[in-house]
Scaffold this motif. Structure first.
Motif, short mmCIF file in Angstrom:
data_model
loop_
_atom_site.label_atom_id
_atom_site.label_comp_id
_atom_site.label_asym_id
_atom_site.label_seq_id
_atom_site.Cartn_x
_atom_site.Cartn_y
_atom_site.Cartn_z
N ILE A 1 1.02 -1.16 0.08
CA ILE A 1 0.00 -0.11 0.06
C ILE A 1 0.86 1.16 0.05
CG2 ILE A 1 -1.50 1.44 1.49
CD1 ILE A 1 -2.93 -1.32 2.05
N GLY A 2 2.16 1.26 0.75
CA GLY A 2 2.98 2.39 0.77
C GLY A 2 3.56 2.42 -0.87
N LEU A 3 3.68 1.48 -1.45
CA LEU A 3 4.26 1.83 -2.88
C LEU A 3 3.06 2.47 -3.82
CD1 LEU A 3 5.64 -1.86 -3.63
CD2 LEU A 3 6.79 0.16 -2.87
N PHE A 4 1.75 2.57 -3.56
CA PHE A 4 0.68 3.52 -4.28
C PHE A 4 1.38 4.80 -4.14
CE2 PHE A 4 -2.85 0.46 -2.82
CZ PHE A 4 -2.34 -0.51 -3.62
N ASP A 5 1.97 5.38 -3.19
CA ASP A 5 2.13 6.77 -2.94
C ASP A 5 1.03 7.49 -3.18
OD1 ASP A 5 3.80 8.89 -2.15
OD2 ASP A 5 4.05 9.29 -4.56
N ALA A 6 -0.11 7.14 -2.43
CA ALA A 6 -1.62 7.62 -2.55
C ALA A 6 -1.69 8.52 -1.30
CB ALA A 6 -2.55 6.61 -2.82
N ASP A 7 -2.57 9.47 -1.65
CA ASP A 7 -3.16 10.35 -0.55
C ASP A 7 -4.39 9.73 0.14
OD1 ASP A 7 -1.35 12.77 -1.04
OD2 ASP A 7 -2.49 12.64 -2.88
N VAL A 8 -4.90 9.00 -0.58
CA VAL A 8 -6.36 8.48 -0.31
C VAL A 8 -6.56 6.99 -0.93
CG1 VAL A 8 -8.88 8.56 0.16
CG2 VAL A 8 -7.34 10.67 -0.25
N VAL A 9 -6.60 6.07 0.12
CA VAL A 9 -6.72 4.67 -0.18
C VAL A 9 -8.15 3.86 0.04
CG1 VAL A 9 -5.50 2.35 -0.33
CG2 VAL A 9 -4.31 4.39 -0.21
N PHE A 10 -8.84 3.53 -0.79
CA PHE A 10 -9.99 2.88 -0.67
C PHE A 10 -9.89 1.28 -0.70
CE2 PHE A 10 -10.65 6.94 -2.71
CZ PHE A 10 -11.95 7.28 -2.49
N LEU A 11 -10.24 0.67 0.31
CA LEU A 11 -9.98 -0.81 0.56
C LEU A 11 -11.23 -1.70 0.82
CD1 LEU A 11 -6.89 -0.58 3.06
CD2 LEU A 11 -6.82 -0.97 0.57
N GLN A 12 -11.31 -2.71 0.38
CA GLN A 12 -12.22 -3.59 0.43
C GLN A 12 -11.86 -4.93 0.94
OE1 GLN A 12 -12.04 -2.61 -3.19
NE2 GLN A 12 -12.26 -0.84 -2.50
N GLU A 13 -12.96 -5.55 1.81
CA GLU A 13 -12.47 -6.96 2.43
C GLU A 13 -11.40 -6.82 3.83
OE1 GLU A 13 -12.42 -10.55 0.33
OE2 GLU A 13 -14.14 -10.00 -1.06
N VAL A 14 -11.64 -5.51 4.44
CA VAL A 14 -10.96 -5.53 5.26
C VAL A 14 -11.18 -6.11 6.66
CG1 VAL A 14 -9.75 -3.50 6.74
CG2 VAL A 14 -10.20 -3.23 4.11
N GLN A 15 -10.33 -6.74 7.34
CA GLN A 15 -10.68 -7.42 8.43
C GLN A 15 -10.52 -6.44 9.69
OE1 GLN A 15 -9.67 -11.84 8.22
NE2 GLN A 15 -11.72 -11.87 8.28
N GLY A 16 -11.85 -6.26 10.41
CA GLY A 16 -11.50 -5.51 11.82
C GLY A 16 -11.21 -6.24 12.96
N LYS A 17 -11.65 -7.60 12.76
CA LYS A 17 -11.51 -8.75 13.82
C LYS A 17 -11.45 -10.09 13.01
CE LYS A 17 -13.15 -10.31 18.11
NZ LYS A 17 -14.26 -10.03 19.25
N HIS A 18 -10.29 -10.98 13.48
CA HIS A 18 -10.36 -12.34 13.09
C HIS A 18 -9.71 -13.07 13.97
CE1 HIS A 18 -10.42 -15.88 11.06
NE2 HIS A 18 -10.69 -15.47 9.88
N ASP A 19 -10.37 -13.57 15.17
CA ASP A 19 -9.84 -14.23 16.15
C ASP A 19 -9.12 -15.46 15.91
OD1 ASP A 19 -10.90 -12.25 17.87
OD2 ASP A 19 -12.83 -13.32 18.36
#
Length: 271
Positions: free
Chosen positions: A30-48
């Motif tokens: 994600i750092g390689l994008f050099d983007a100001d704003v990144v839109f992400l899908q299927e992000v895990q807020g929690k996975h025990d």
């Protein structure tokens, strides 16, 4: 003002094959994008389960962060601000859409657009405070069935009309699952948006061949799925109030290992 944006379905932070953890590598990518704003899908807020399996020292390395994925990706990077919209909830955790931003997030809201109980979807709306005023960002992940996507698109149109009136700048990005490209015209007509590749064209060799054979330019989004050999046009960046200066799909072995989708990165200029 120029803004560089990216959209990426990260497949819950695990590889498409064998479900190996890829969270650390994703943060670096994600750092390689050099983007100001990144839109992400299927992000895990929690996975025990994954936290228990990979969170400790796994084969000598920690592969699963203690924090939610969007918080971990933001961390100490240029994306000091992050928002998360929880969509799918299960016994051992939850996942949804997220936004990483170099600009302060003035407010956020998550719209449930699930079409049925077995496929939970949402639209995350964030208002960014930029040096040139408010910019409305909508992170989208639509369903797998065309009839449901049409209803979800109507919900998206209603949400944008209600929350970003008077032609305010808008960026809508994410995984539309719209492989037949049946929704773009409706979004253009209803919201006055353009898709990132409308003016500059896709950088796909296959698309260039098709245009040559047809002897005319075709307005089609870029191919982003599967990441190893992109063929289907699933991911989009739509904008209003911006000029698209550049747009590209990130290809190569790195991206093929991280997720089943290839990311799109675009450079925008506020009109």
């Amino acid at each position: 003002m120029k803004i560089r944006v990216a959209t990426y379905n990260i497949h819950k932070g695990v590889s498409a094959i064998r479900s190996e953890p890829r969270v650390l590598a994703l943060k670096q990518a994600i750092g390689l994008f050099d983007a100001d704003v990144v839109f992400l899908q299927e992000v895990q807020g929690k996975h025990d389960l994954n936290a228990a399996k990979y969170g400790a020292e796994h084969l000598g390395h920690k592969h699963w962060p203690a924090a939610a994925q969007h918080e971990y990706f933001a961390g100490e990077s240029r994306h000091a601000h992050a928002a998360y919209g929880m969509n799918a909830v299960y016994d051992h955790g939850h996942h949804g859409n997220a936004l990483l931003s170099a600009f302060p997030i003035a407010n956020q809201s998550n719209h449930d657009v699930s079409d049925h109980a077995y496929e939970q979807r949402g639209i995350l709306h964030c208002v960014l405070n930029t040096p040139k005023g408010a910019v409305h960002c909508y992170v989208v992940h639509l369903g797998l069935f065309e009839a449901g996507r049409r209803r979800q698109t109507q919900a998206l149109i209603s949400a944008v009309r209600a929350s970003a009136p008077d032609g305010e700048p808008v960026i809508i990005a994410g995984d539309f699952n719209d492989w037949r490209n049946t929704l773009s015209a409706e979004l253009r007509n209803a919201l006055g948006v353009v898709e990132a590749f409308d003016q500059i064209g896709s950088n796909s060799t296959l698309d260039e061949l098709v245009r040559t054979l047809r002897r005319k330019a075709s307005v089609t989004p870029a191919r982003t799925f599967p990441a190893a050999l992109p063929f289907f046009r699933l991911d989009r960046i739509y904008v209003r109030g911006f000029k698209v200066e550049t747009a590209e799909v990130m290809h190569g072995s790195l991206w093929a290992k991280l997720s089943d989708h290839a990311p799109i990165v675009a450079s925008l200029a506020l009109g």
